[in-house]
Design a protein around this motif. Sequence first.
Motif, PDB file in Angstrom:
ATOM      1  N   PHE A 299       0.840  -1.198   0.000  1.00  0.00           N
ATOM      2  CA  PHE A 299       0.000   0.000   0.000  1.00  0.00           C
ATOM      3  C   PHE A 299       0.875   1.248   0.000  1.00  0.00           C
ATOM      4  N   HIS A 303       0.831   4.054  -3.005  1.00  0.00           N
ATOM      5  CA  HIS A 303       0.231   5.356  -2.705  1.00  0.00           C
ATOM      6  C   HIS A 303       1.226   6.388  -2.170  1.00  0.00           C
ATOM      7  N   ARG A 305       2.443   6.698   0.676  1.00  0.00           N
ATOM      8  CA  ARG A 305       2.369   6.772   2.144  1.00  0.00           C
ATOM      9  C   ARG A 305       1.251   5.861   2.613  1.00  0.00           C
ATOM     10  N   VAL A 306       1.246   5.549   3.898  1.00  0.00           N
ATOM     11  CA  VAL A 306       0.227   4.659   4.437  1.00  0.00           C
ATOM     12  C   VAL A 306      -0.017   5.007   5.907  1.00  0.00           C
ATOM     13  N   THR A 307      -1.255   4.885   6.334  1.00  0.00           N
ATOM     14  CA  THR A 307      -1.611   5.076   7.744  1.00  0.00           C
ATOM     15  C   THR A 307      -2.253   3.790   8.263  1.00  0.00           C
ATOM     16  N   GLY A 309      -5.089   3.634   9.614  1.00  0.00           N
ATOM     17  CA  GLY A 309      -6.477   3.683   9.157  1.00  0.00           C
ATOM     18  C   GLY A 309      -6.638   3.135   7.751  1.00  0.00           C
ATOM     19  N   ASP A 310      -5.662   3.437   6.867  1.00  0.00           N
ATOM     20  CA  ASP A 310      -5.704   2.903   5.499  1.00  0.00           C
ATOM     21  C   ASP A 310      -5.767   1.377   5.518  1.00  0.00           C
ATOM     22  N   VAL A 311      -4.919   0.773   6.341  1.00  0.00           N
ATOM     23  CA  VAL A 311      -4.809  -0.687   6.344  1.00  0.00           C
ATOM     24  C   VAL A 311      -5.997  -1.329   7.056  1.00  0.00           C
ATOM     25  N   ARG A 313      -9.033  -0.197   6.767  1.00  0.00           N
ATOM     26  CA  ARG A 313     -10.049  -0.212   5.707  1.00  0.00           C
ATOM     27  C   ARG A 313      -9.733  -1.269   4.657  1.00  0.00           C
ATOM     28  N   LEU A 314      -8.456  -1.504   4.411  1.00  0.00           N
ATOM     29  CA  LEU A 314      -8.044  -2.452   3.395  1.00  0.00           C
ATOM     30  C   LEU A 314      -8.225  -3.900   3.842  1.00  0.00           C
ATOM     31  N   TRP A 345       1.930   8.998   9.903  1.00  0.00           N
ATOM     32  CA  TRP A 345       1.844   8.231   8.668  1.00  0.00           C
ATOM     33  C   TRP A 345       3.230   7.671   8.366  1.00  0.00           C
TER      34      TRP A 345
END
Length: 349
Positions: A299, A303, A305-307, A309-311, A313-314, A345
């Motif tokens: 991810f 993108h 960068r990644v947080t 929260g991103d993961v 949701r993923l 992040w």
Amino acid sequence: MLRTDTLQITTEILALIARIDEFKGAWRALGTLAPERLSALRRVATIESIGSSTRIEGSKLSDREVERLLANLEIKRFDTRDEQEVAGYAKVMEVVFSAWQDIPFTENYIKQLHQILLQHSDKDHWHRGQYKTNTNSVAAFDEHGEQIGIVFQTASPFDTPRRMTELIAWVDAQRESRLLHPLLIAAIFVVVFLEIHPFQDGNGRISRALTTLLLLQAGYAYVPYSSLESVIELNKEAYYLALRQTQGTIRADAPNWQPWLAFFLRSLAEQVRRLEKKVEREKLVLASLPELSLQIVEFAREHGRVTIGDVIRLTGASRNTLKAHFRKLVERGHLGQQGSGRGVWYELR
């Protein structure tokens, strides 16, 4: 006519060509990553290439802004000059990457690529895909997009068609005879093309797209996975200096090709070095990381960068589980942490 009979191949040039060709031959083995990993590498390299190539010419858009713009290319309408240039360069690169085997290296096709490059710019509609009718020059820009000086005066509009015909004929003859190495053909084409500066605008960008086309057609299949444009951007002063040193001698009896050849081949070698590093990191990651950590790294690569929260949701994984994975990725040097608290992040190292 071009004088390449006095071209001297130094030991450095030989060593650089050998280094690049060694990687070219090894790419089939190095490129045995999963398709989705190669796709991610290519996507990042494409964003870097588009961002760097347009910034060299004065654009101010960052790679992150380029990425957001590319996600919305279907809007077909771009308000600023920077956005128009990025959208046009993205389309040209898409055409080159997808159809390089079917693109003849001719004046007509170069003009077609130039038309695509400027397709989103209303200001440029009058000269898209046509050789220049007014005099122009090679200008250098600083990191703020401001012009800092003229690098080189170029061919007159009257002389441009004849000199472009000569240049393409020279490329055809050299490719057919195979007496000159493909990397040297590409290098000489680029510096002469920019000395002619055949179009009213967009010459730098189209020269870099044509470099990619020549390299792909010469069998350098790794090119889409590592950005040559970003290497040039980081060495912009040396780029302009090498151009100026060689271009001032091109029409002399004994052109001095060395400054440009050295810069061009050093840049290709640095492109190779960066890709080697990325591939080795990919292999290390694949060999040693659990699946959830791999998804995090993937991810971040796709993108920028990644947080946490991103993961979430993923993957739907719990926050506490992900915190442990992020902590290990930072400790092992795969990710770098930016910010703190709720705004933290991560990015690839």
